[in-house]
Enzyme design. Structure first.
Site, short mmCIF file in Angstrom:
data_model
loop_
_atom_site.label_atom_id
_atom_site.label_comp_id
_atom_site.label_asym_id
_atom_site.label_seq_id
_atom_site.Cartn_x
_atom_site.Cartn_y
_atom_site.Cartn_z
N TYR A 137 0.86 -1.30 0.00
CA TYR A 137 -0.20 -0.07 -0.42
C TYR A 137 0.84 0.96 -0.44
O TYR A 137 1.94 1.34 -0.48
CB TYR A 137 -0.72 0.02 1.10
CG TYR A 137 -2.15 0.91 1.03
CD1 TYR A 137 -3.22 1.03 -0.36
CD2 TYR A 137 -2.62 1.46 1.83
CE1 TYR A 137 -4.42 1.49 -0.01
CE2 TYR A 137 -3.82 2.64 2.17
CZ TYR A 137 -4.53 2.48 1.30
OH TYR A 137 -5.52 2.89 0.54
N ALA A 190 -34.43 -22.18 -30.36
CA ALA A 190 -33.97 -21.28 -30.95
C ALA A 190 -33.36 -20.32 -30.50
O ALA A 190 -33.53 -18.76 -31.05
CB ALA A 190 -34.62 -20.47 -32.87
N LYS A 233 -19.95 -20.54 -11.51
CA LYS A 233 -19.03 -20.84 -12.36
C LYS A 233 -17.25 -20.08 -11.97
O LYS A 233 -17.02 -20.69 -12.63
CB LYS A 233 -20.00 -19.61 -13.44
CG LYS A 233 -19.06 -18.96 -14.80
CD LYS A 233 -20.05 -20.53 -15.59
CE LYS A 233 -20.09 -20.36 -16.60
NZ LYS A 233 -20.69 -21.42 -17.91
N GLU A 241 -23.28 -14.76 -18.54
CA GLU A 241 -23.75 -15.99 -18.08
C GLU A 241 -25.64 -15.07 -17.88
O GLU A 241 -25.82 -14.63 -17.15
CB GLU A 241 -23.00 -16.33 -16.77
CG GLU A 241 -23.31 -17.70 -16.13
CD GLU A 241 -22.64 -18.60 -17.46
OE1 GLU A 241 -23.22 -19.95 -17.55
OE2 GLU A 241 -21.81 -18.64 -17.86
#
Length: 407
Positions: free
Chosen positions: A56, A212, A111, A153
């Site tokens: 830092y 589709a 995920k 997602e």
């Protein structure tokens, strides 16, 4: 028999037989998810004031100044070049549908840990409380400086197509909608091996896709790119064909590059004599329709948890059967693709993920099977340690070949 969950409480307990009992006590999924599935971990020590002054202030200021003067250094001196934003609006979560951003978080965390486990890539779940296309695009663009890539997602179609396109146009980092392209890559890999097993080329095959939406459109596009003989796509109203007047812009475009044979009518009619069935719709297909397919056909029924064609039925007529489930052979699982694809793209700091990179990923994935190819083994397991390195290397090489790599 599992206990019935009644009146869940905000503190993670439920009224069960008149008393409050933690959900964890009778459902292992809740026990695993308590507190979330991931956390931030430092990669450098902060043990004393010297470490603190480097991690830092004041040491960090020198790094910030260098990046301000030479912006590309951000990839060398921050986490940016190895971290992906996993972005959703919660409108198309797994098989659950539009459950909203907060309810989507367990999936997005999952995920993220798959990115790390299978590709060595860090990922951050970002669930957005907006569904408007403009709002999502603007939000992601503003977040993008912190990330090396964006994985879209569980965003519902047809909005997902425009969101991905607009983000690709505005950002110089990879943007990848996994529901579309991850599914397409793994499907193509499995189809290549199924064709090899039967002694045929992809160009000799006629395929029919049920669905589709995001996955169906992407699979069709990739199969055409890979040289499929012909492919027709069916939605709830039948085969997508140029003579239909009810097509959305996305489906109208789809009709323009598929269905060279000009098939019309319901899905079942299109399956007569077809070599390949690919299901990404969640519907059902009759046994008679499957029986009408060509001899030695392939059935990839990927709806979860209930495939469009049950494997027991498919095996009566098909030479190769694949599903989206882990309890049957030949699982078409996106985790075989997206970790390696992003690892390869990030490795070379690609500006985008091209069609060539996706094709390369599919070919690499198919090659992992090698000489072990069999009717019940046309696609490797996600736990095969050869998968991610093979996909990563192929994607990185393709990015360099296509001129989208920055190193």
């Amino acid at each position: 028999m599992a206990a019935e969950i009644v009146n869940p409480r905000s503190d993670g307990t439920t009224d069960q037989d008149g008393g409050a009992e933690p959900l964890d006590s009778f459902d292992p999924a809740f026990a695993l998810h308590r507190g979330g599935k991931m956390a931030v971990q430092a990669t450098v020590p902060v043990r004393d004031k010297d470490d603190l002054s480097l991690a830092y202030t004041p040491g960090v200021a020198r790094v910030c100044t260098a990046i301000a003067e030479t912006p590309e250094l951000v990839n060398d001196y921050t986490w940016k070049s190895n971290v992906v934003a996993v972005v959703t609006d919660g409108t198309a979560v797994l098989g659950l549908g539009d459950i909203g951003p907060q309810a989507s978080l367990p999936v997005m965390e999952g995920k993220a840990i798959l990115f790390k486990q299978f590709g060595g890539v860090d990922a951050v779940p970002i669930a957005l409380d907006c569904t408007d296309v403009d709002d999502i695009v603007e939000t992601v663009v503003r977040l993008a400086p912190s990330f090396g890539g964006v994985n879209l997602e569980d965003i519902s179609a047809p909005r997902c197509f425009e969101i991905e396109r607009r983000l690709q146009e505005r950002l110089d980092i990879p943007v990848f909608h996994d529901d579309q392209h991850g599914t397409a890559v793994v499907t193509l890999a499995a189809l290549r091996n199924a064709a090899r097993l039967s002694g045929r080329e992809i160009g000799q095959l006629r395929a029919v896709i049920s669905g589709a939406g995001a996955a169906g459109v992407a699979i069709a596009r990739m199969l055409v790119e890979a040289g499929i003989g012909d492919v027709a796509v069916a939605d709830r109203k039948g085969v997508v064909s140029a003579d239909r007047e009810d097509l959305t812009p996305v489906k109208r475009e789809l009709a323009g590059f598929t269905n060279k044979a000009g098939v019309t009518g319901p899905l079942e009619d299109a399956l007569a004599g077809a070599d390949v069935f690919i299901g990404v719709s969640g519907g059902t297909v009759s046994e008679d329709a499957v029986a009408s397919m060509a001899e030695g056909a392939f059935v990839f029924a990927m709806a979860n948890p209930d495939p469009e064609v049950h494997p027991d039925v498919a095996h009566k007529y098909a030479a190769v059967v694949a599903t989206g489930r882990s309890d049957f052979p030949n699982q078409i699982n996106n985790v075989l693709a997206f970790p390696g694809i992003f690892a390869g793209a990030l490795q070379v700091r690609a500006t985008r993920i091209t069609e060539g990179m996706k094709i390369a990923a599919a070919e690499a994935l198919a090659s992992v099977v090698g000489d072990d190819l069999a009717a019940d083994y046309v696609i490797p397991s996600p736990f095969d340690e050869r998968v991610a390195p093979a996909v990563t290397a192929a994607v990185a090489a393709a990015a360099r070949a296509e001129g989208v790599a920055r190193r």
